[in-house]
Design a protein around this motif. Sequence first.
Motif, PDB file in Angstrom:
ATOM      1  N   VAL A  24      26.090 -94.584 -62.789  1.00 52.26           N
ATOM      2  CA  VAL A  24      25.948 -95.989 -63.158  1.00 52.26           C
ATOM      3  C   VAL A  24      27.134 -96.333 -64.044  1.00 52.26           C
ATOM      4  N   TYR A  77      23.953 -92.355 -51.158  1.00 54.66           N
ATOM      5  CA  TYR A  77      24.014 -93.800 -50.976  1.00 54.66           C
ATOM      6  C   TYR A  77      24.977 -94.386 -51.992  1.00 54.66           C
ATOM      7  N   TYR A  78      25.590 -95.534 -51.612  1.00 49.85           N
ATOM      8  CA  TYR A  78      26.626 -96.137 -52.443  1.00 49.85           C
ATOM      9  C   TYR A  78      26.438 -97.649 -52.549  1.00 49.85           C
ATOM     10  N   ALA A  79      26.918 -98.195 -53.652  1.00 44.55           N
ATOM     11  CA  ALA A  79      26.992 -99.645 -53.788  1.00 44.55           C
ATOM     12  C   ALA A  79      28.074-100.153 -52.838  1.00 44.55           C
ATOM     13  N   ASP A  80      27.907-101.361 -52.341  1.00 47.25           N
ATOM     14  CA  ASP A  80      28.896-101.949 -51.428  1.00 47.25           C
ATOM     15  C   ASP A  80      30.288-101.956 -52.058  1.00 47.25           C
ATOM     16  N   TYR A  93      20.305 -87.672 -53.411  1.00 52.86           N
ATOM     17  CA  TYR A  93      18.919 -87.253 -53.472  1.00 52.86           C
ATOM     18  C   TYR A  93      18.825 -85.731 -53.515  1.00 52.86           C
ATOM     19  N   SER A 114      22.343 -89.906 -60.216  1.00 45.61           N
ATOM     20  CA  SER A 114      23.080 -91.147 -59.982  1.00 45.61           C
ATOM     21  C   SER A 114      24.295 -91.285 -60.888  1.00 45.61           C
ATOM     22  N   GLU A 126      17.043 -89.028 -62.238  1.00 42.68           N
ATOM     23  CA  GLU A 126      15.692 -89.501 -61.928  1.00 42.68           C
ATOM     24  C   GLU A 126      14.921 -88.313 -61.421  1.00 42.68           C
ATOM     25  N   TRP A 182      24.828-100.168 -60.786  1.00 43.73           N
ATOM     26  CA  TRP A 182      24.531 -98.934 -60.072  1.00 43.73           C
ATOM     27  C   TRP A 182      25.665 -98.638 -59.102  1.00 43.73           C
ATOM     28  N   TYR A 211      17.034 -86.523 -58.421  1.00 43.86           N
ATOM     29  CA  TYR A 211      17.849 -87.604 -57.899  1.00 43.86           C
ATOM     30  C   TYR A 211      18.908 -87.900 -58.954  1.00 43.86           C
ATOM     31  N   ALA A 226      12.167 -88.412 -59.650  1.00 47.19           N
ATOM     32  CA  ALA A 226      11.684 -88.675 -58.288  1.00 47.19           C
ATOM     33  C   ALA A 226      12.073 -90.089 -57.894  1.00 47.19           C
ATOM     34  N   TYR A 227      11.919 -90.401 -56.617  1.00 49.90           N
ATOM     35  CA  TYR A 227      12.265 -91.720 -56.086  1.00 49.90           C
ATOM     36  C   TYR A 227      11.489 -92.800 -56.835  1.00 49.90           C
ATOM     37  N   GLY A 228      12.236 -93.708 -57.454  1.00 47.75           N
ATOM     38  CA  GLY A 228      11.605 -94.830 -58.122  1.00 47.75           C
ATOM     39  C   GLY A 228      11.012 -94.547 -59.477  1.00 47.75           C
TER      40      GLY A 228
END
Lengths: 110, 118
Positions: free
Chosen positions: B37, B58-61, B52, B35, B98, B47, B33, B100-102
Amino acid sequence: QSALTQPASVSGSPGQSITISCTGTSSDVGGYNFVSWYQQHPGKAPKLMIYEVSNRPSGVSNRFSGSKSGNTASLTISGLQAEDEADYYCSSYTTTSTQVFGGGTKLTVL
Amino acid sequence: EVQLVESGGGLVQPGGSLRLSCAASGFTVSSNYMSWVRQAPGKGLEWVSVIYSGGNTYYADSVQGRFTISRDNSKNTLYLQMYSLRAEDTAVYYCAREVAYGSGIDYWGQGTLVTVSS
């Protein structure tokens, strides 16, 4: 995606313990056990200290511990040392598969 | 040894575009994963985006619709294409991994500075 809430600053004397809180909502901290904590010294990249609420990566001192209750996660540092002085950030996954960080807490070792 | 090396930062005018690159070594980008930042001068971490291992993004607003995250598996490189840049996008941009997720971001690049100013 509002930032998680952390105190702006905390302080403690060498050898003491301090706790940094991180408050979110049921859509992030309260909804998942995917809370991480990072330490950042000035001019450096962040370092992972805690993941999945309470797990320590290999090499991180056991003086660092994490916990969670409801929508609030906490990082506790015991036996404070001078080198612990840094900024600390919490982060959490959210229900929309994004991540959110806290505003950061500056730890001063007196 | 795991390494992440960002490049592509610099000075750009408001409304302009920039593409950041992150060359990875010691692991496979497409299996993790990845990212972005960012950290504005004197401010906290924010973030920005994630891709993935399966390719979902996925994106920040704050950047949704203006930034695009992607990867080139043949080059083992992560990218962040930034359009319609604003003064508030000024920050050091970190590439991060990352497993894995989380699982938490276990490796970070050294960061690349993006300055949006006329």
